[in-house]
Design a protein around this motif. Sequence first.
Motif, PDB file in Angstrom:
ATOM      1  N   ASN A  52      -9.697   3.858   6.788  1.00 57.51           N
ATOM      2  CA  ASN A  52      -9.179   4.599   5.642  1.00 57.51           C
ATOM      3  C   ASN A  52      -8.109   3.802   4.907  1.00 57.51           C
ATOM      4  O   ASN A  52      -7.404   2.983   5.497  1.00 57.51           O
ATOM      5  CB  ASN A  52      -8.560   5.929   6.087  1.00 57.51           C
ATOM      6  N   THR A  53      -7.972   4.090   3.617  1.00 55.47           N
ATOM      7  CA  THR A  53      -6.782   3.634   2.908  1.00 55.47           C
ATOM      8  C   THR A  53      -5.639   4.595   3.239  1.00 55.47           C
ATOM      9  O   THR A  53      -5.864   5.693   3.769  1.00 55.47           O
ATOM     10  CB  THR A  53      -6.999   3.622   1.394  1.00 55.47           C
ATOM     11  N   ILE A  54      -4.415   4.187   2.906  1.00 57.18           N
ATOM     12  CA  ILE A  54      -3.261   5.062   3.138  1.00 57.18           C
ATOM     13  C   ILE A  54      -3.440   6.362   2.353  1.00 57.18           C
ATOM     14  O   ILE A  54      -3.227   7.465   2.876  1.00 57.18           O
ATOM     15  CB  ILE A  54      -1.958   4.362   2.720  1.00 57.18           C
ATOM     16  N   GLU A  55      -3.843   6.230   1.086  1.00 62.39           N
ATOM     17  CA  GLU A  55      -4.053   7.404   0.235  1.00 62.39           C
ATOM     18  C   GLU A  55      -5.077   8.357   0.838  1.00 62.39           C
ATOM     19  O   GLU A  55      -4.844   9.566   0.921  1.00 62.39           O
ATOM     20  CB  GLU A  55      -4.523   6.940  -1.148  1.00 62.39           C
ATOM     21  N   THR A  56      -6.206   7.814   1.303  1.00 60.96           N
ATOM     22  CA  THR A  56      -7.265   8.645   1.895  1.00 60.96           C
ATOM     23  C   THR A  56      -6.782   9.322   3.169  1.00 60.96           C
ATOM     24  O   THR A  56      -7.052  10.506   3.404  1.00 60.96           O
ATOM     25  CB  THR A  56      -8.510   7.787   2.195  1.00 60.96           C
ATOM     26  N   GLU A  57      -6.054   8.591   3.996  1.00 66.59           N
ATOM     27  CA  GLU A  57      -5.563   9.139   5.259  1.00 66.59           C
ATOM     28  C   GLU A  57      -4.665  10.346   4.995  1.00 66.59           C
ATOM     29  O   GLU A  57      -4.744  11.366   5.699  1.00 66.59           O
ATOM     30  CB  GLU A  57      -4.790   8.067   6.023  1.00 66.59           C
ATOM     31  N   ILE A  58      -3.833  10.276   3.974  1.00 67.73           N
ATOM     32  CA  ILE A  58      -2.936  11.382   3.660  1.00 67.73           C
ATOM     33  C   ILE A  58      -3.709  12.538   3.023  1.00 67.73           C
ATOM     34  O   ILE A  58      -3.460  13.708   3.341  1.00 67.73           O
ATOM     35  CB  ILE A  58      -1.799  10.895   2.744  1.00 67.73           C
ATOM     36  N   ALA A  70      -0.926  13.047  -2.935  1.00 68.88           N
ATOM     37  CA  ALA A  70      -1.012  11.975  -1.940  1.00 68.88           C
ATOM     38  C   ALA A  70      -0.296  10.724  -2.442  1.00 68.88           C
ATOM     39  O   ALA A  70       0.437  10.065  -1.695  1.00 68.88           O
ATOM     40  CB  ALA A  70      -2.472  11.660  -1.621  1.00 68.88           C
ATOM     41  N   ARG A  71      -0.488  10.408  -3.736  1.00 75.38           N
ATOM     42  CA  ARG A  71       0.170   9.232  -4.307  1.00 75.38           C
ATOM     43  C   ARG A  71       1.692   9.407  -4.315  1.00 75.38           C
ATOM     44  O   ARG A  71       2.441   8.462  -4.068  1.00 75.38           O
ATOM     45  CB  ARG A  71      -0.333   8.975  -5.724  1.00 75.38           C
ATOM     46  N   ASN A  72       2.153  10.629  -4.606  1.00 74.12           N
ATOM     47  CA  ASN A  72       3.589  10.894  -4.596  1.00 74.12           C
ATOM     48  C   ASN A  72       4.173  10.679  -3.209  1.00 74.12           C
ATOM     49  O   ASN A  72       5.258  10.108  -3.047  1.00 74.12           O
ATOM     50  CB  ASN A  72       3.874  12.324  -5.062  1.00 74.12           C
ATOM     51  N   ILE A  73       3.444  11.141  -2.197  1.00 78.40           N
ATOM     52  CA  ILE A  73       3.905  10.984  -0.818  1.00 78.40           C
ATOM     53  C   ILE A  73       3.848   9.514  -0.414  1.00 78.40           C
ATOM     54  O   ILE A  73       4.746   9.006   0.264  1.00 78.40           O
ATOM     55  CB  ILE A  73       3.069  11.862   0.128  1.00 78.40           C
ATOM     56  N   CYS A  74       2.806   8.815  -0.858  1.00 77.11           N
ATOM     57  CA  CYS A  74       2.731   7.374  -0.594  1.00 77.11           C
ATOM     58  C   CYS A  74       3.961   6.672  -1.167  1.00 77.11           C
ATOM     59  O   CYS A  74       4.570   5.814  -0.518  1.00 77.11           O
ATOM     60  CB  CYS A  74       1.466   6.780  -1.215  1.00 77.11           C
ATOM     61  N   ALA A  76       6.907   7.998  -1.756  1.00 75.88           N
ATOM     62  CA  ALA A  76       8.089   8.373  -0.971  1.00 75.88           C
ATOM     63  C   ALA A  76       8.170   7.588   0.323  1.00 75.88           C
ATOM     64  O   ALA A  76       9.265   7.318   0.831  1.00 75.88           O
ATOM     65  CB  ALA A  76       8.056   9.872  -0.671  1.00 75.88           C
ATOM     66  N   MET A  77       7.022   7.195   0.852  1.00 77.07           N
ATOM     67  CA  MET A  77       6.972   6.416   2.082  1.00 77.07           C
ATOM     68  C   MET A  77       6.889   4.908   1.817  1.00 77.07           C
ATOM     69  O   MET A  77       6.511   4.128   2.683  1.00 77.07           O
ATOM     70  CB  MET A  77       5.770   6.854   2.935  1.00 77.07           C
ATOM     71  N   LEU A  78       7.237   4.519   0.561  1.00 76.65           N
ATOM     72  CA  LEU A  78       7.352   3.110   0.152  1.00 76.65           C
ATOM     73  C   LEU A  78       6.012   2.402   0.020  1.00 76.65           C
ATOM     74  O   LEU A  78       5.935   1.180   0.102  1.00 76.65           O
ATOM     75  CB  LEU A  78       8.267   2.323   1.113  1.00 76.65           C
ATOM     76  N   PHE A  79       4.936   3.168  -0.224  1.00 73.57           N
ATOM     77  CA  PHE A  79       3.636   2.576  -0.536  1.00 73.57           C
ATOM     78  C   PHE A  79       3.333   2.896  -1.997  1.00 73.57           C
ATOM     79  O   PHE A  79       2.541   3.779  -2.309  1.00 73.57           O
ATOM     80  CB  PHE A  79       2.539   3.140   0.382  1.00 73.57           C
ATOM     81  N   GLU A  80       3.990   2.170  -2.877  1.00 75.99           N
ATOM     82  CA  GLU A  80       3.877   2.463  -4.298  1.00 75.99           C
ATOM     83  C   GLU A  80       2.696   1.735  -4.925  1.00 75.99           C
ATOM     84  O   GLU A  80       2.287   0.670  -4.475  1.00 75.99           O
ATOM     85  CB  GLU A  80       5.177   2.071  -5.007  1.00 75.99           C
ATOM     86  N   GLY A  81       2.151   2.329  -6.005  1.00 74.34           N
ATOM     87  CA  GLY A  81       1.089   1.673  -6.755  1.00 74.34           C
ATOM     88  C   GLY A  81      -0.115   1.340  -5.898  1.00 74.34           C
ATOM     89  O   GLY A  81      -0.589   2.158  -5.096  1.00 74.34           O
ATOM     90  N   ASP A  82      -0.606   0.103  -6.069  1.00 77.66           N
ATOM     91  CA  ASP A  82      -1.807  -0.322  -5.337  1.00 77.66           C
ATOM     92  C   ASP A  82      -1.582  -0.450  -3.836  1.00 77.66           C
ATOM     93  O   ASP A  82      -2.559  -0.557  -3.081  1.00 77.66           O
ATOM     94  CB  ASP A  82      -2.308  -1.663  -5.893  1.00 77.66           C
ATOM     95  N   ASN A  83      -0.324  -0.458  -3.380  1.00 75.46           N
ATOM     96  CA  ASN A  83      -0.080  -0.508  -1.940  1.00 75.46           C
ATOM     97  C   ASN A  83      -0.646   0.717  -1.231  1.00 75.46           C
ATOM     98  O   ASN A  83      -0.931   0.668  -0.034  1.00 75.46           O
ATOM     99  CB  ASN A  83       1.417  -0.612  -1.661  1.00 75.46           C
ATOM    100  N   LEU A 104       2.730  14.196   7.836  1.00 76.52           N
ATOM    101  CA  LEU A 104       3.503  15.405   8.134  1.00 76.52           C
ATOM    102  C   LEU A 104       4.021  16.048   6.855  1.00 76.52           C
ATOM    103  O   LEU A 104       3.973  17.272   6.692  1.00 76.52           O
ATOM    104  CB  LEU A 104       4.679  15.076   9.052  1.00 76.52           C
ATOM    105  N   LEU A 105       4.487  15.227   5.911  1.00 73.20           N
ATOM    106  CA  LEU A 105       5.008  15.744   4.651  1.00 73.20           C
ATOM    107  C   LEU A 105       3.909  16.410   3.831  1.00 73.20           C
ATOM    108  O   LEU A 105       4.162  17.349   3.069  1.00 73.20           O
ATOM    109  CB  LEU A 105       5.635  14.612   3.831  1.00 73.20           C
ATOM    110  N   ALA A 106       2.683  15.913   3.969  1.00 75.63           N
ATOM    111  CA  ALA A 106       1.571  16.452   3.183  1.00 75.63           C
ATOM    112  C   ALA A 106       1.010  17.740   3.761  1.00 75.63           C
ATOM    113  O   ALA A 106       0.265  18.462   3.088  1.00 75.63           O
ATOM    114  CB  ALA A 106       0.458  15.409   3.095  1.00 75.63           C
ATOM    115  N   THR A 107       1.359  18.052   4.983  1.00 79.85           N
ATOM    116  CA  THR A 107       0.842  19.249   5.647  1.00 79.85           C
ATOM    117  C   THR A 107       1.820  20.408   5.453  1.00 79.85           C
ATOM    118  O   THR A 107       3.022  20.215   5.577  1.00 79.85           O
ATOM    119  CB  THR A 107       0.661  18.973   7.155  1.00 79.85           C
ATOM    120  N   PRO A 108       1.321  21.602   5.105  1.00 88.42           N
ATOM    121  CA  PRO A 108       2.233  22.740   4.893  1.00 88.42           C
ATOM    122  C   PRO A 108       2.848  23.227   6.207  1.00 88.42           C
ATOM    123  O   PRO A 108       2.314  24.100   6.891  1.00 88.42           O
ATOM    124  CB  PRO A 108       1.324  23.806   4.264  1.00 88.42           C
TER     125      PRO A 108
END
Length: 307
Positions: A52-58, A70-74, A76-83, A104-108
Amino acid sequence: VCIIGPNGKGKTTLLKLISSQLKPLEGDITFHPGVASGFYEQTNIQTLNDHNTIETEIMQCHPDVGRQQARNICGAMLFEGDNALKRISVLSGGEKARVMLGKLLATPLNLVLLDEPSNHLDMESCDALLAAMDDFAGALIMVTHNEMFLHALAQRLIVFQGGEATVFEGSYQDFLDNGGWGDDPAIKSDERKAAPDDQARQSRKDLRRLRSAIMSENARTRRTVESAIADTEAMVEQEEHRLAGLNSEMVAASQTRAGDRITSLSQQIYQCQVRIDETYTALESLYSEKEALDAELTTKLAQIGEG
Protein backbone atom coordinates in the motif's frame (compact mmCIF):
# COMPACT_ATOMS: atom_id res chain seq x y z
CA VAL A 1 -3.18 10.41 31.65
CA CYS A 2 0.52 9.49 31.63
CA ILE A 3 1.80 6.25 33.12
CA ILE A 4 5.34 6.69 34.46
CA GLY A 5 7.94 4.72 36.40
CA PRO A 6 10.97 2.44 35.97
CA ASN A 7 11.08 -0.19 33.25
CA GLY A 8 9.81 -3.66 34.06
CA LYS A 9 7.37 -2.60 36.78
CA GLY A 10 4.09 -3.15 34.91
CA LYS A 11 3.33 0.03 32.95
CA THR A 12 2.81 -1.72 29.60
CA THR A 13 0.95 -4.55 31.31
CA LEU A 14 -1.50 -2.03 32.74
CA LEU A 15 -1.98 -0.47 29.30
CA LYS A 16 -2.63 -3.89 27.74
CA LEU A 17 -5.18 -4.65 30.46
CA ILE A 18 -7.00 -1.40 29.70
CA SER A 19 -6.88 -2.19 25.97
CA SER A 20 -8.30 -5.71 26.59
CA GLN A 21 -5.22 -7.32 25.07
CA LEU A 22 -4.71 -9.02 28.43
CA LYS A 23 -7.34 -10.42 30.79
CA PRO A 24 -7.11 -9.50 34.48
CA LEU A 25 -6.31 -12.37 36.86
CA GLU A 26 -8.77 -10.88 39.34
CA GLY A 27 -11.59 -8.36 39.16
CA ASP A 28 -13.18 -6.76 36.13
CA ILE A 29 -12.49 -3.85 33.81
CA THR A 30 -15.68 -1.96 32.94
CA PHE A 31 -16.00 0.49 30.06
CA HIS A 32 -18.67 3.03 29.28
CA PRO A 33 -20.66 1.64 26.31
CA GLY A 34 -19.76 4.71 24.26
CA VAL A 35 -16.00 4.12 24.46
CA ALA A 36 -14.25 3.54 21.12
CA SER A 37 -10.58 2.86 21.79
CA GLY A 38 -7.42 2.31 19.78
CA PHE A 39 -4.07 0.95 20.94
CA TYR A 40 -0.62 1.89 19.63
CA GLU A 41 2.64 0.10 20.29
CA GLN A 42 5.81 -0.07 18.22
CA THR A 43 5.25 -3.69 17.15
CA ASN A 44 1.97 -2.68 15.46
CA ILE A 45 3.94 -1.58 12.40
CA GLN A 46 4.12 -5.25 11.39
CA THR A 47 0.41 -5.07 10.54
CA LEU A 48 1.01 -2.52 7.74
CA ASN A 49 0.59 -3.70 4.14
CA ASP A 50 3.94 -3.22 2.39
CA HIS A 51 2.23 -2.93 -1.02
CA ASN A 52 0.00 0.00 0.00
CA THR A 53 0.89 3.64 -0.30
CA ILE A 54 0.73 5.71 2.90
CA GLU A 55 -2.43 7.41 1.60
CA THR A 56 -4.11 4.06 0.82
CA GLU A 57 -3.14 2.57 4.17
CA ILE A 58 -4.80 5.46 6.01
CA MET A 59 -7.90 5.45 3.76
CA GLN A 60 -8.41 1.73 4.36
CA CYS A 61 -8.48 2.05 8.14
CA HIS A 62 -12.10 3.29 8.11
CA PRO A 63 -14.79 3.49 5.37
CA ASP A 64 -15.59 7.14 6.16
CA VAL A 65 -12.05 8.33 5.47
CA GLY A 66 -11.91 10.08 2.09
CA ARG A 67 -8.83 10.97 0.08
CA GLN A 68 -8.69 14.60 1.24
CA GLN A 69 -8.92 13.63 4.91
CA ALA A 70 -6.25 10.98 4.34
CA ARG A 71 -4.02 13.58 2.68
CA ASN A 72 -4.56 15.98 5.59
CA ILE A 73 -3.53 13.28 8.05
CA CYS A 74 -0.54 12.39 5.88
CA GLY A 75 0.51 16.04 6.06
CA ALA A 76 0.10 16.10 9.84
CA MET A 77 2.36 13.06 10.03
CA LEU A 78 4.97 14.82 7.83
CA PHE A 79 4.13 12.97 4.60
CA GLU A 80 3.30 16.02 2.53
CA GLY A 81 2.51 16.12 -1.18
CA ASP A 82 3.82 13.20 -3.21
CA ASN A 83 5.43 11.70 -0.09
CA ALA A 84 1.94 10.40 0.74
CA LEU A 85 2.28 8.13 -2.31
CA LYS A 86 5.34 6.31 -0.98
CA ARG A 87 4.86 2.59 -0.51
CA ILE A 88 5.03 1.20 3.01
CA SER A 89 7.83 -1.15 1.96
CA VAL A 90 10.31 1.72 1.45
CA LEU A 91 9.66 3.45 4.79
CA SER A 92 11.97 3.42 7.81
CA GLY A 93 10.81 2.10 11.17
CA GLY A 94 10.16 5.63 12.42
CA GLU A 95 8.15 6.50 9.30
CA LYS A 96 6.04 3.36 9.70
CA ALA A 97 5.38 4.37 13.29
CA ARG A 98 4.06 7.71 12.01
CA VAL A 99 1.76 5.86 9.61
CA MET A 100 0.36 3.81 12.50
CA LEU A 101 -0.27 7.00 14.47
CA GLY A 102 -1.93 8.52 11.41
CA LYS A 103 -4.26 5.54 11.18
CA LEU A 104 -5.30 6.11 14.78
CA LEU A 105 -6.08 9.74 13.95
CA ALA A 106 -8.17 8.66 10.97
CA THR A 107 -10.29 6.28 13.03
CA PRO A 108 -13.25 7.71 14.99
CA LEU A 109 -11.94 7.05 18.51
CA ASN A 110 -12.51 8.74 21.84
CA LEU A 111 -9.87 6.83 23.80
CA VAL A 112 -6.33 6.32 22.52
CA LEU A 113 -3.79 4.14 24.35
CA LEU A 114 -0.13 4.75 23.51
CA ASP A 115 2.90 2.71 24.60
CA GLU A 116 6.11 4.79 24.32
CA PRO A 117 4.95 6.53 21.13
CA SER A 118 8.11 8.66 20.83
CA ASN A 119 10.47 5.68 20.65
CA HIS A 120 12.44 5.60 17.37
CA LEU A 121 10.98 8.93 16.22
CA ASP A 122 13.22 11.83 15.25
CA MET A 123 12.72 15.34 16.64
CA GLU A 124 10.49 16.48 13.78
CA SER A 125 8.30 13.37 14.07
CA CYS A 126 7.97 13.85 17.84
CA ASP A 127 6.84 17.41 17.23
CA ALA A 128 4.18 16.27 14.74
CA LEU A 129 2.99 13.59 17.16
CA LEU A 130 2.83 16.06 20.04
CA ALA A 131 0.72 18.47 17.98
CA ALA A 132 -1.62 15.65 16.92
CA MET A 133 -2.10 14.46 20.50
CA ASP A 134 -2.69 18.00 21.71
CA ASP A 135 -5.46 18.45 19.11
CA PHE A 136 -7.11 15.09 19.89
CA ALA A 137 -10.56 15.71 21.38
CA GLY A 138 -10.81 12.43 23.29
CA ALA A 139 -8.86 10.88 26.16
CA LEU A 140 -5.23 9.77 25.98
CA ILE A 141 -3.58 7.20 28.23
CA MET A 142 0.12 7.00 27.51
CA VAL A 143 3.17 5.17 28.81
CA THR A 144 6.17 7.45 28.28
CA HIS A 145 9.56 8.51 29.60
CA ASN A 146 9.62 11.51 27.26
CA GLU A 147 9.90 14.59 29.48
CA MET A 148 8.71 16.91 26.73
CA PHE A 149 5.50 14.89 26.34
CA LEU A 150 5.06 14.71 30.10
CA HIS A 151 5.42 18.47 30.62
CA ALA A 152 3.27 19.31 27.60
CA LEU A 153 0.37 16.87 27.94
CA ALA A 154 0.01 15.20 31.33
CA GLN A 155 -3.03 16.26 33.37
CA ARG A 156 -2.99 13.20 35.62
CA LEU A 157 -0.37 10.55 36.34
CA ILE A 158 -0.32 6.88 37.23
CA VAL A 159 2.99 6.45 39.04
CA PHE A 160 4.77 3.11 39.46
CA GLN A 161 7.06 3.67 42.42
CA GLY A 162 8.09 1.83 45.56
CA GLY A 163 6.45 -1.44 44.53
CA GLU A 164 2.98 0.03 43.95
CA ALA A 165 0.99 2.09 41.45
CA THR A 166 -0.70 5.28 42.62
CA VAL A 167 -2.73 8.00 40.92
CA PHE A 168 -1.37 11.55 41.12
CA GLU A 169 -3.93 14.26 40.43
CA GLY A 170 -1.96 16.97 38.65
CA SER A 171 0.62 17.73 35.99
CA TYR A 172 4.10 16.30 35.74
CA GLN A 173 5.50 19.60 37.00
CA ASP A 174 3.15 19.36 40.01
CA PHE A 175 4.49 15.86 40.61
CA LEU A 176 8.11 17.10 40.55
CA ASP A 177 7.26 20.07 42.77
CA ASN A 178 5.70 17.68 45.31
CA GLY A 179 8.83 15.60 45.73
CA GLY A 180 8.65 13.65 42.49
CA TRP A 181 10.79 10.54 42.52
CA GLY A 182 12.45 11.34 45.83
CA ASP A 183 15.38 9.03 46.46
CA ASP A 184 13.97 6.05 44.58
CA PRO A 185 17.15 4.27 43.34
CA ALA A 186 15.23 2.68 40.47
CA ILE A 187 14.69 6.05 38.81
CA LYS A 188 17.46 7.51 36.68
CA SER A 189 18.84 10.81 37.88
CA ASP A 190 17.56 12.70 34.85
CA GLU A 191 14.00 11.72 35.78
CA ARG A 192 14.47 13.25 39.23
CA LYS A 193 15.92 16.47 37.92
CA ALA A 194 14.92 19.78 39.40
CA ALA A 195 12.09 21.90 38.08
CA PRO A 196 12.88 23.83 34.90
CA ASP A 197 14.03 27.45 35.08
CA ASP A 198 11.70 30.43 34.84
CA GLN A 199 11.80 30.50 31.05
CA ALA A 200 10.64 26.86 30.87
CA ARG A 201 7.87 27.57 33.39
CA GLN A 202 5.94 29.59 30.85
CA SER A 203 2.58 28.29 29.70
CA ARG A 204 2.99 24.77 28.35
CA LYS A 205 0.77 25.61 25.40
CA ASP A 206 2.77 28.77 24.58
CA LEU A 207 6.00 26.80 24.80
CA ARG A 208 4.57 24.08 22.59
CA ARG A 209 3.39 26.61 20.01
CA LEU A 210 6.77 28.34 19.99
CA ARG A 211 8.59 25.04 19.57
CA SER A 212 6.18 23.99 16.81
CA ALA A 213 6.75 27.27 14.95
CA ILE A 214 10.54 26.84 15.15
CA MET A 215 10.32 23.24 13.98
CA SER A 216 7.92 24.06 11.11
CA GLU A 217 10.08 26.90 9.79
CA ASN A 218 13.20 24.74 10.00
CA ALA A 219 11.42 21.85 8.27
CA ARG A 220 10.31 24.05 5.37
CA THR A 221 13.82 25.39 4.80
CA ARG A 222 15.37 21.97 5.30
CA ARG A 223 13.06 20.35 2.73
CA THR A 224 14.14 22.94 0.15
CA VAL A 225 17.82 22.28 0.85
CA GLU A 226 17.37 18.49 0.87
CA SER A 227 15.53 18.66 -2.45
CA ALA A 228 18.38 20.71 -3.92
CA ILE A 229 20.90 18.18 -2.57
CA ALA A 230 19.01 15.30 -4.19
CA ASP A 231 18.86 17.14 -7.54
CA THR A 232 22.55 18.04 -7.39
CA GLU A 233 23.59 14.50 -6.48
CA ALA A 234 21.57 13.26 -9.47
CA MET A 235 23.41 15.75 -11.70
CA VAL A 236 26.78 14.51 -10.44
CA GLU A 237 25.79 10.92 -11.11
CA GLN A 238 24.57 11.82 -14.62
CA GLU A 239 27.74 13.72 -15.51
CA GLU A 240 30.02 11.00 -14.11
CA HIS A 241 28.14 8.42 -16.18
CA ARG A 242 28.59 10.66 -19.23
CA LEU A 243 32.32 11.07 -18.45
CA ALA A 244 32.79 7.31 -18.22
CA GLY A 245 31.19 6.94 -21.65
CA LEU A 246 33.39 9.65 -23.15
CA ASN A 247 36.51 8.04 -21.71
CA SER A 248 35.53 4.71 -23.27
CA GLU A 249 35.05 6.44 -26.63
CA MET A 250 38.45 8.10 -26.23
CA VAL A 251 40.12 4.73 -25.76
CA ALA A 252 38.48 3.43 -28.93
CA ALA A 253 39.39 6.58 -30.88
CA SER A 254 43.01 6.35 -29.72
CA GLN A 255 43.22 2.76 -30.88
CA THR A 256 42.06 3.73 -34.38
CA ARG A 257 44.13 6.93 -34.36
CA ALA A 258 41.08 9.02 -35.28
CA GLY A 259 42.62 12.50 -34.79
CA ASP A 260 39.49 14.64 -35.29
CA ARG A 261 37.47 12.38 -33.03
CA ILE A 262 40.16 12.51 -30.35
CA THR A 263 40.15 16.33 -30.42
CA SER A 264 36.36 16.50 -30.13
CA LEU A 265 36.26 13.97 -27.30
CA SER A 266 39.03 15.80 -25.45
CA GLN A 267 36.97 18.98 -25.46
CA GLN A 268 33.85 17.14 -24.32
CA ILE A 269 35.76 15.39 -21.53
CA TYR A 270 37.19 18.70 -20.34
CA GLN A 271 33.77 20.39 -20.34
CA CYS A 272 32.21 17.40 -18.55
CA GLN A 273 34.93 17.45 -15.88
CA VAL A 274 34.38 21.19 -15.35
CA ARG A 275 30.65 20.60 -14.83
CA ILE A 276 31.38 17.81 -12.35
CA ASP A 277 33.76 20.00 -10.37
CA GLU A 278 31.26 22.87 -10.30
CA THR A 279 28.47 20.53 -9.22
CA TYR A 280 30.59 19.09 -6.40
CA THR A 281 31.33 22.63 -5.21
CA ALA A 282 27.60 23.39 -5.18
CA LEU A 283 26.95 20.13 -3.35
CA GLU A 284 29.50 20.95 -0.65
CA SER A 285 27.80 24.33 -0.17
CA LEU A 286 24.40 22.65 0.21
CA TYR A 287 25.80 20.17 2.75
CA SER A 288 27.20 23.09 4.75
CA GLU A 289 23.83 24.84 4.58
CA LYS A 290 22.10 21.73 5.88
CA GLU A 291 24.58 21.43 8.77
CA ALA A 292 24.02 25.11 9.59
CA LEU A 293 20.25 24.54 9.71
CA ASP A 294 20.72 21.62 12.11
CA ALA A 295 22.96 23.73 14.35
CA GLU A 296 20.52 26.66 14.23
CA LEU A 297 17.61 24.40 15.21
CA THR A 298 19.56 22.96 18.15
CA THR A 299 20.45 26.47 19.34
CA LYS A 300 16.91 27.82 19.08
CA LEU A 301 15.40 24.82 20.90
CA ALA A 302 18.02 25.12 23.63
CA GLN A 303 17.10 28.77 24.08
CA ILE A 304 13.52 27.82 24.95
CA GLY A 305 14.57 24.94 27.18
CA GLU A 306 13.84 22.17 24.66
CA GLY A 307 17.38 21.30 23.51
